[in-house]
Design a protein around this motif. Sequence first.
Motif, PDB file in Angstrom:
ATOM      1  N   HIS B  33       0.825  -1.203   0.000  1.00  0.00           N
ATOM      2  CA  HIS B  33       0.000   0.000   0.000  1.00  0.00           C
ATOM      3  C   HIS B  33       0.860   1.254   0.000  1.00  0.00           C
ATOM      4  N   PHE B  34       0.212   2.373  -0.255  1.00  0.00           N
ATOM      5  CA  PHE B  34       0.897   3.662  -0.272  1.00  0.00           C
ATOM      6  C   PHE B  34      -0.051   4.721   0.278  1.00  0.00           C
ATOM      7  N   ILE B  35       0.466   5.519   1.209  1.00  0.00           N
ATOM      8  CA  ILE B  35      -0.310   6.638   1.766  1.00  0.00           C
ATOM      9  C   ILE B  35       0.460   7.926   1.476  1.00  0.00           C
ATOM     10  N   PRO B  36      -0.099   8.815   0.653  1.00  0.00           N
ATOM     11  CA  PRO B  36       0.603  10.069   0.368  1.00  0.00           C
ATOM     12  C   PRO B  36       0.309  11.126   1.433  1.00  0.00           C
ATOM     13  N   PHE B  37       1.260  11.990   1.670  1.00  0.00           N
ATOM     14  CA  PHE B  37       1.021  13.138   2.552  1.00  0.00           C
ATOM     15  C   PHE B  37       1.434  14.403   1.843  1.00  0.00           C
ATOM     16  N   PHE B  38       0.454  15.149   1.358  1.00  0.00           N
ATOM     17  CA  PHE B  38       0.747  16.389   0.675  1.00  0.00           C
ATOM     18  C   PHE B  38       0.873  17.485   1.710  1.00  0.00           C
ATOM     19  N   GLY B  39       1.711  18.440   1.422  1.00  0.00           N
ATOM     20  CA  GLY B  39       1.659  19.678   2.193  1.00  0.00           C
ATOM     21  C   GLY B  39       0.629  20.513   1.484  1.00  0.00           C
ATOM     22  N   VAL B  40       1.043  21.676   1.036  1.00  0.00           N
ATOM     23  CA  VAL B  40       0.165  22.429   0.159  1.00  0.00           C
ATOM     24  C   VAL B  40       0.322  21.815  -1.228  1.00  0.00           C
ATOM     25  N   GLU B  41      -0.788  21.667  -1.956  1.00  0.00           N
ATOM     26  CA  GLU B  41      -0.720  21.007  -3.255  1.00  0.00           C
ATOM     27  C   GLU B  41      -0.290  22.000  -4.316  1.00  0.00           C
ATOM     28  N   ARG B  42       1.009  22.160  -4.482  1.00  0.00           N
ATOM     29  CA  ARG B  42       1.499  23.015  -5.571  1.00  0.00           C
ATOM     30  C   ARG B  42       2.833  22.497  -6.054  1.00  0.00           C
ATOM     31  N   LYS B  43       3.116  22.842  -7.284  1.00  0.00           N
ATOM     32  CA  LYS B  43       4.337  22.377  -7.922  1.00  0.00           C
ATOM     33  C   LYS B  43       5.551  22.871  -7.129  1.00  0.00           C
ATOM     34  N   GLY B  44       6.452  21.964  -6.839  1.00  0.00           N
ATOM     35  CA  GLY B  44       7.703  22.353  -6.197  1.00  0.00           C
ATOM     36  C   GLY B  44       7.722  22.208  -4.692  1.00  0.00           C
ATOM     37  N   SER B  45       6.554  22.098  -4.061  1.00  0.00           N
ATOM     38  CA  SER B  45       6.573  21.965  -2.603  1.00  0.00           C
ATOM     39  C   SER B  45       6.927  20.516  -2.225  1.00  0.00           C
ATOM     40  N   PRO B  46       7.580  20.342  -1.065  1.00  0.00           N
ATOM     41  CA  PRO B  46       7.981  18.986  -0.669  1.00  0.00           C
ATOM     42  C   PRO B  46       6.775  18.051  -0.524  1.00  0.00           C
ATOM     43  N   VAL B  47       6.925  16.848  -1.041  1.00  0.00           N
ATOM     44  CA  VAL B  47       5.885  15.815  -0.980  1.00  0.00           C
ATOM     45  C   VAL B  47       6.464  14.611  -0.242  1.00  0.00           C
ATOM     46  N   PHE B  48       5.667  14.010   0.641  1.00  0.00           N
ATOM     47  CA  PHE B  48       6.082  12.803   1.352  1.00  0.00           C
ATOM     48  C   PHE B  48       5.132  11.672   0.984  1.00  0.00           C
ATOM     49  N   GLY B  49       5.604  10.480   1.148  1.00  0.00           N
ATOM     50  CA  GLY B  49       4.686   9.352   0.980  1.00  0.00           C
ATOM     51  C   GLY B  49       5.257   8.140   1.671  1.00  0.00           C
ATOM     52  N   TYR B  50       4.351   7.243   2.032  1.00  0.00           N
ATOM     53  CA  TYR B  50       4.743   6.082   2.822  1.00  0.00           C
ATOM     54  C   TYR B  50       4.232   4.814   2.158  1.00  0.00           C
ATOM     55  N   GLY B  51       5.157   3.899   1.871  1.00  0.00           N
ATOM     56  CA  GLY B  51       4.784   2.665   1.194  1.00  0.00           C
ATOM     57  C   GLY B  51       5.153   1.449   2.031  1.00  0.00           C
ATOM     58  N   ARG B  52       4.417   0.367   1.816  1.00  0.00           N
ATOM     59  CA  ARG B  52       4.728  -0.902   2.483  1.00  0.00           C
ATOM     60  C   ARG B  52       4.510  -2.049   1.499  1.00  0.00           C
ATOM     61  N   ILE B  53       5.389  -3.054   1.561  1.00  0.00           N
ATOM     62  CA  ILE B  53       5.236  -4.278   0.768  1.00  0.00           C
ATOM     63  C   ILE B  53       5.383  -5.449   1.722  1.00  0.00           C
ATOM     64  N   SER B  54       4.469  -6.417   1.639  1.00  0.00           N
ATOM     65  CA  SER B  54       4.478  -7.511   2.610  1.00  0.00           C
ATOM     66  C   SER B  54       3.934  -8.791   1.980  1.00  0.00           C
ATOM     67  N   ASP B  55       4.304  -9.924   2.567  1.00  0.00           N
ATOM     68  CA  ASP B  55       3.730 -11.199   2.117  1.00  0.00           C
ATOM     69  C   ASP B  55       2.381 -11.449   2.789  1.00  0.00           C
ATOM     70  N   THR B  56       2.074 -10.692   3.848  1.00  0.00           N
ATOM     71  CA  THR B  56       0.793 -10.863   4.552  1.00  0.00           C
ATOM     72  C   THR B  56       0.028  -9.540   4.538  1.00  0.00           C
ATOM     73  N   LYS B  57      -1.261  -9.609   4.884  1.00  0.00           N
ATOM     74  CA  LYS B  57      -2.129  -8.426   4.848  1.00  0.00           C
ATOM     75  C   LYS B  57      -1.536  -7.298   5.715  1.00  0.00           C
ATOM     76  N   ILE B  58      -1.618  -6.092   5.204  1.00  0.00           N
ATOM     77  CA  ILE B  58      -1.070  -4.936   5.938  1.00  0.00           C
ATOM     78  C   ILE B  58      -2.224  -4.203   6.623  1.00  0.00           C
ATOM     79  N   ASP B  59      -2.204  -4.206   7.957  1.00  0.00           N
ATOM     80  CA  ASP B  59      -3.259  -3.517   8.699  1.00  0.00           C
ATOM     81  C   ASP B  59      -2.885  -2.062   9.008  1.00  0.00           C
ATOM     82  N   LEU B  60      -1.600  -1.802   9.185  1.00  0.00           N
ATOM     83  CA  LEU B  60      -1.134  -0.466   9.595  1.00  0.00           C
ATOM     84  C   LEU B  60      -1.677   0.635   8.698  1.00  0.00           C
ATOM     85  N   LYS B  61      -2.109   1.724   9.303  1.00  0.00           N
ATOM     86  CA  LYS B  61      -2.529   2.904   8.537  1.00  0.00           C
ATOM     87  C   LYS B  61      -1.823   4.124   9.137  1.00  0.00           C
TER      88      LYS B  61
END
Lengths: 391, 183
Positions: B33-61
């Motif tokens: 899964h992937f959860i994005p975290f936008f700051g202000v939505e504009r070109k050039g501003s820092p963007v963060f995102g969080y991804g996870r890959i697993s062999d079992t179901k991912i519950d974490l949010k």
Amino acid sequence: MGKTIAITGNTAAALGAALSRPKVIAAYPITPQSSVVEYAASMIADGQLQSSMVQVESEHSAMSVVQGAAMAGARTFTATSAQGLALMYEPYFRMSTLRLPMVMAVAGREMTAPETIWSGHQDTISVRDAGWIQIYVEDNQEALDMIIQGYKLAEDKDVLIPVNICYDGFYISHLYEGVNIPEQSEVDAYLPPYKQEHVILDPEKPMAVDPMTPGNLVMKYRKSHLDAMQRAFAVLDKADKDFGDQFGRYYGGTVEEYKCDDADIVLITMGAMSGTAKAAVDEKRAQGVKVGLLKIRMMRPFPKQQVAKVLADKKAYAVIDKNVVFGWNTGAVYMETQAALNQLGYKIASLPVIGGLGGADISLEHMTNVIEKLEKMNKGDDEQECYWLED
Amino acid sequence: MKEIRFHGRGGQGVVKAAHLIVDSAVQEGKFAHFIPFFGVERKGSPVFGYGRISDTKIDLKTQVYKPHCVIVMDDTLLDAIPVFDGLREDSIFIINTTKTLEELNLPDTVKKAAIVDASKIAIETIGRNIPNTAMLGAFVKATGWVSLEHVMENTDLLFGGKNPVATQTAYDEVKIYDLQGGK
């Protein structure tokens, strides 16, 4: 059995709606819900969805349009968030009190001020007493599935109450993960076309809708609405069972119990944070702590019997609220849980917790901290003041 | 479960790159899964995102606090954002830069570094400085967590054009440094 592809929560909501074959959709875009409207519009434009999409200038108009369509007997859909829901409040209240069934998705967002577009439950919690059924989901699959189930519940003749499917803004609306998309034929088998019988707005048979009503009749209508709310528990349980039989996914109806059977202490959560709570329960169980999770799925009506049944023999519980109740220094789910237990005669040590406001992260560490506080309460520590999940 | 933190700037295609990784993992029967975290939505501003890959179901949010892998799509973020925060002891660091390993001065927790000039590759292939599809090639080479074949297939489906070429080129050109024994 459908196929599994990765999509966002908003796409899941739009697909859940499309699979339910609404005849009319009217919605106004607002962060973080916007892509629900965009996706629904593109499905209609591409001919994948046979619905009338009405472009409106506000959420007030969106709800008013679907209200008229529902009055004429159509299955309808809309979606919103936060300030949009606030602007919609007037026709929102009338939708439920006219007893018109529909499903509205809400990508939960904190209420302004201070200015924020991020996640929170305050928007839907603030309108929990506007006569709608409210269901909160934990992930994208549950969002899609519950929109379909939502129609089954709303349209049941014992209920006839509109349903909110509430999913956390960003943590679900923008969460991208694998979702099983049911086949249309399977959804059609589960959810037949809606035929409204209790009221039909028809130009051939003119009628006055909602004339000035004296108080004694208002009392009757309200009581009848409240009675129907109480019937929704059993209808949701059946909708859940039928859904599970058809699609292989059972959610537990009004609540989901996770490792509660032998638990001494219990976390209570609602929405996306429930997934993190499950991970925390697993981590603490591996250390020998007998902890469980009770996920509230249905907030309105509040499933007091089911909540009390799970908590009856427990030593302590904590409720983590992603909303506040002004004037009580706790959140709404805590207040409701306390009311339920008190009414049914249980006295159990409890800890109110508030976190996740305005998109603040509720981390795994926050969850394990709450469990550790419960462990201390189980050993005799006094009940605590409201615990705020700050950095 | 592998946890990934993405850093970039608005307009660099961070979210779409993350989606393509999740698409490929799901296609391979994994959970991701992937959860994005936008700051202000504009070109050039820092963007963060969080991804996870697993062999079992991912519950974490939740956000990712202790990443196994950090991807940085713009090296000017090194001076602006704490991109090394919480890195696990054996982490993989992937960056779009013209700098050398020595110039980057990476912390000791980085045990594998992948350095690629993804912006140059993007300009030479797709004709625009959108480095996301090139960064995917570096990610696949450095981690092996999803297959190049699936990433290229999904990149072609989503963007088409020369984007899969950008992915392949970065896969071939990325410099991988094994830092297990120190720098």
